[in-house]
Design an enzyme around this catalytic site. Structure first.
Site, mmCIF file in Angstrom:
data_model
loop_
_atom_site.group_PDB
_atom_site.id
_atom_site.type_symbol
_atom_site.label_atom_id
_atom_site.label_comp_id
_atom_site.label_asym_id
_atom_site.label_seq_id
_atom_site.Cartn_x
_atom_site.Cartn_y
_atom_site.Cartn_z
ATOM 1 C CE LYS A 118 -4.055 1.953 2.239
ATOM 2 N NZ LYS A 118 -3.545 3.304 2.458
ATOM 3 C CE LYS A 290 -5.832 -3.658 -4.990
ATOM 4 N NZ LYS A 290 -5.138 -2.934 -6.043
HETATM 5 P P1 NAD Z 1 -6.856 4.386 2.711
HETATM 6 O O1 NAD Z 1 -5.516 5.001 2.905
HETATM 7 O O2 NAD Z 1 -7.389 3.636 3.857
HETATM 8 O O3 NAD Z 1 -6.831 3.412 1.431
HETATM 9 C C1 NAD Z 1 -7.277 3.719 0.099
HETATM 10 C C2 NAD Z 1 -6.170 4.265 -0.740
HETATM 11 O O4 NAD Z 1 -5.070 3.389 -0.757
HETATM 12 C C3 NAD Z 1 -6.504 4.374 -2.202
HETATM 13 O O5 NAD Z 1 -7.280 5.501 -2.473
HETATM 14 C C4 NAD Z 1 -5.154 4.447 -2.825
HETATM 15 O O6 NAD Z 1 -4.772 5.794 -2.897
HETATM 16 C C5 NAD Z 1 -4.257 3.775 -1.824
HETATM 17 N N1 NAD Z 1 -3.464 2.652 -2.325
HETATM 18 C C6 NAD Z 1 -2.104 2.541 -2.210
HETATM 19 N N2 NAD Z 1 -1.660 1.420 -2.760
HETATM 20 C C7 NAD Z 1 -2.743 0.769 -3.251
HETATM 21 C C8 NAD Z 1 -2.923 -0.470 -3.947
HETATM 22 N N3 NAD Z 1 -1.902 -1.264 -4.222
HETATM 23 N N4 NAD Z 1 -4.183 -0.822 -4.302
HETATM 24 C C9 NAD Z 1 -5.246 -0.028 -4.003
HETATM 25 N N5 NAD Z 1 -5.148 1.149 -3.342
HETATM 26 C C10 NAD Z 1 -3.908 1.547 -2.969
HETATM 27 O O7 NAD Z 1 -7.931 5.387 2.341
HETATM 28 P P2 NAD Z 1 -7.962 6.936 2.225
HETATM 29 O O8 NAD Z 1 -9.416 7.240 2.231
HETATM 30 O O9 NAD Z 1 -7.101 7.419 1.118
HETATM 31 O O10 NAD Z 1 -7.294 7.502 3.527
HETATM 32 C C11 NAD Z 1 -7.678 7.178 4.790
HETATM 33 C C12 NAD Z 1 -6.417 7.130 5.610
HETATM 34 O O11 NAD Z 1 -5.717 8.370 5.455
HETATM 35 C C13 NAD Z 1 -6.720 7.015 7.079
HETATM 36 O O12 NAD Z 1 -6.823 5.672 7.477
HETATM 37 C C14 NAD Z 1 -5.529 7.714 7.688
HETATM 38 O O13 NAD Z 1 -4.486 6.772 7.828
HETATM 39 C C15 NAD Z 1 -5.163 8.752 6.662
HETATM 40 N N6 NAD Z 1 -5.694 10.080 7.073
HETATM 41 C C16 NAD Z 1 -4.990 10.753 8.000
HETATM 42 C C17 NAD Z 1 -5.426 11.993 8.441
HETATM 43 C C18 NAD Z 1 -4.615 12.730 9.455
HETATM 44 O O14 NAD Z 1 -5.046 13.801 9.898
HETATM 45 N N7 NAD Z 1 -3.451 12.241 9.852
HETATM 46 C C19 NAD Z 1 -6.615 12.542 7.939
HETATM 47 C C20 NAD Z 1 -7.323 11.833 6.985
HETATM 48 C C21 NAD Z 1 -6.861 10.588 6.557
#
Ligand code: NAD
Length: 331
Positions: A118, A290
């Site tokens: 990821k 996946k």
């Molecule tokens: P996510 O990080 O839980 O996962 C989805 C994302 O993973 C996808 O949109 C894609 O960008 C990514 N990704 C990377 N490699 C991938 C792969 N091989 N296959 C598929 N997807 C892949 O979801 P999100 O909605 O982007 O973010 C939520 C996360 O962001 C939270 O769990 C948190 O860790 C972080 N966040 C942090 C803050 C903060 O204030 N620190 C605020 C908001 C979100």
């Protein structure tokens, strides 16, 4: 309403307000004020309280939406197919439950999984018409993204022309900043007295949303592609074959993915990467699991927010950085 009930209602409101503010800091300003681990805990608490009190789930709750927003300064463009988020697994137990859900959703059929790194960057969608790159966007709120085509044209890992003239292809992946570029960029910013980026993810997101594309070009970004979003033509049958095909077309595809026969093999691969994660030249924040068969993926479908055939496995908290100030230490 009893005191206890009122307390839960107040806490729910407080959590929604706080999480919305953190989403704004993270997705719009690229300046988080808490770590991802702290954020995940707030979100877990919200999800737990909402699951216990489903009648209080509101449609504007951050639990009901994909996190991002479209920033002013860029055209807002619709996605052909929504760009969803992923459900989270915070330990092996959550992964085993995911496996049980998947298999019961497929009436007990055998399931093969693909495990990928990821990458901690920014989700992007690229459109190719007759093999030519015509549009690139961020995920935005999942329905609408920001048109950052001009910025993405500066990223050398993104082919402007594919090796085959496919009528139409939408491909999805992650744009990111390698660790060494991130460290150099922050050193330069420190010398210039500018604000530092909290981590490579924020640096990549900030760099791709520059109105002056020369700045983006100077930031040494890269991109791994990990999914076919939409294809005019026969699909490749499995996710793993899709990845191989994307590589043949000229995309950069991360080679550290593995096809696993069952959940036990998935868990083994996750344990391995937990230890090796800091050896990579780019940041990862977990693994993505996946279902390999595209036909099975289709049968499982998606909820409003995330597909049922995939899950993000987040590394355990002890490996996460503890405060926002330390965030650059272990990239
Ligand atoms: P996510 O990080 O839980 O996962 C989805 C994302 O993973 C996808 O949109 C894609 O960008 C990514 N990704 C990377 N490699 C991938 C792969 N091989 N296959 C598929 N997807 C892949 O979801 P999100 O909605 O982007 O973010 C939520 C996360 O962001 C939270 O769990 C948190 O860790 C972080 N966040 C942090 C803050 C903060 O204030 N620190 C605020 C908001 C979100």
């Amino acid at each position: 309403m009893s005191d206890g009930t009122q307390r839960i209602k107040n806490r729910l409101e407080e959590l929604r307000r706080e999480i919305n503010q953190h989403n704004y800091q993270y997705y719009v300003l690229d300046q988080p004020t808490i770590t991802d681990d702290q954020y995940d805990r707030l979100m877990q608490e919200l999800l737990r309280l909402e699951a216990e009190n489903p009648e209080w789930v509101t449609s504007d709750s951050p639990s009901q939406r994909v996190g991002g927003q479209v920033q002013k300064g860029f055209a807002s463009v619709p996605h052909r197919i929504p760009m969803l988020s992923l459900g989270n697994a915070f330990g092996e137990q959550d992964l085993k439950e995911f496996d049980r859900r998947v298999r019961s959703g497929l009436d007990g059929e055998e399931v093969e999984y693909v495990v990928e790194l990821k990458i901690d960057g920014l989700a992007i969608s690229l459109w190719y018409e007759k093999g030519i790159f015509i549009r690139g966007t961020t995920r935005g709120d999942g329905e609408f993204g920001e048109d950052i085509t001009a910025n993405l044209r500066t990223v050398k890992a993104i082919p402007l022309r594919l090796k085959e003239d496919i009528p139409f292809l939408e491909v999805r992946g992650e744009a990111f900043m390698p660790k060494d570029s991130f460290v150099k960029l922050n050193e330069m910013r420190e010398e210039a007295g500018e604000a530092l980026f909290a981590n490579p993810r924020n640096a990549a997101a900030g760099s791709l949303r520059q109105l002056d594309t020369r700045i983006t070009a100077s930031r040494n970004l890269s991109a791994f592609m990990y999914a076919i979003g939409y294809l005019e033509g026969p699909d490749p049958g499995s996710h793993a074959r899709g990845l191989a095909w994307l590589r043949e077309l000229g995309f950069r595809v991360n080679s550290q993915h593995k096809v696993c026969e069952d959940m036990e093999e998935v868990l083994e691969y996750c344990r391995r990467w937990q230890e090796k994660r800091f050896d990579l030249p780019y940041a990862i924040d977990g693994l993505v699991i996946k279902v390999n068969s595209l036909q099975q993926q289709q049968r499982l479908g998606a909820t409003l927010k995330s597909p049922r055939w995939a899950i993000a496995y987040k590394f355990p908290a002890e490996q996460a950085v503890s405060t926002i100030r330390d965030i650059t230490v272990r990239v």
